[in-house]
Design a protein around this motif. Structure first.
Motif, PDB file in Angstrom:
ATOM      1  N   PRO A  33       0.821  -1.203   0.000  1.00 42.67           N
ATOM      2  CA  PRO A  33       0.000   0.000   0.000  1.00 42.67           C
ATOM      3  C   PRO A  33       0.864   1.265   0.000  1.00 42.67           C
ATOM      4  N   GLY A  34       2.053   1.158  -0.545  1.00 42.04           N
ATOM      5  CA  GLY A  34       3.018   2.260  -0.534  1.00 42.04           C
ATOM      6  C   GLY A  34       4.357   1.812   0.016  1.00 42.04           C
ATOM      7  N   THR A  35       4.310   0.917   0.985  1.00 43.41           N
ATOM      8  CA  THR A  35       5.506   0.303   1.539  1.00 43.41           C
ATOM      9  C   THR A  35       5.298  -1.207   1.511  1.00 43.41           C
ATOM     10  N   PRO A  36       6.100  -1.940   0.729  1.00 42.78           N
ATOM     11  CA  PRO A  36       5.897  -3.383   0.624  1.00 42.78           C
ATOM     12  C   PRO A  36       6.157  -4.115   1.938  1.00 42.78           C
ATOM     13  N   SER A  37       5.364  -5.155   2.175  1.00 42.24           N
ATOM     14  CA  SER A  37       5.551  -6.008   3.344  1.00 42.24           C
ATOM     15  C   SER A  37       5.006  -7.394   3.031  1.00 42.24           C
ATOM     16  N   ILE A  38       5.370  -8.359   3.870  1.00 39.81           N
ATOM     17  CA  ILE A  38       4.874  -9.723   3.739  1.00 39.81           C
ATOM     18  C   ILE A  38       3.810  -9.925   4.819  1.00 39.81           C
ATOM     19  N   VAL A  39       2.662 -10.486   4.428  1.00 37.93           N
ATOM     20  CA  VAL A  39       1.536 -10.688   5.328  1.00 37.93           C
ATOM     21  C   VAL A  39       1.229 -12.178   5.416  1.00 37.93           C
ATOM     22  N   THR A  40       0.961 -12.660   6.627  1.00 39.65           N
ATOM     23  CA  THR A  40       0.505 -14.032   6.817  1.00 39.65           C
ATOM     24  C   THR A  40      -1.008 -14.039   6.665  1.00 39.65           C
ATOM     25  N   VAL A  41      -1.527 -14.846   5.751  1.00 39.39           N
ATOM     26  CA  VAL A  41      -2.973 -14.882   5.538  1.00 39.39           C
ATOM     27  C   VAL A  41      -3.629 -16.111   6.129  1.00 39.39           C
TER      28      VAL A  41
END
Length: 83
Positions: free
Chosen positions: A41-49
């Protein structure tokens, strides 16, 4: 029939880095039972879904009709509304 193959790891606690995934690509950790994706959303990150046996931290989330089994530990104030 086509086979879809995700990036995957069987190493405990291994999480993909931002540079490991493209937007829309999923990764799977078969040891931990976790699925990840890259969010930007502007700054990439890794999300656990998805996680099958991990502690979940819920911040600003709404649960609809949760079923809780086992013990509950609360740090700080606890409030309840309704029954």
């Amino acid at each position: 029939m086509s086979t879809v193959q995700l990036k995957r790891s069987a190493t405990a606690s291994k999480v993909p880095l931002v540079g490991d995934l493209q937007l829309g690509e999923l990764a799977l950790n078969t040891y931990d039972g976790r699925i990840f994706f890259k969010k930007d959303p502007g700054t990439p990150s890794i999300v656990t879904v998805v996680t099958t046996a991990d502690t979940q931290t819920l911040t600003n989330k709404t649960l609809s009709a949760p079923v809780i089994t086992g013990n509950i530990t609360a740090n700080g104030a606890v409030g309840a509304a309704g029954t």
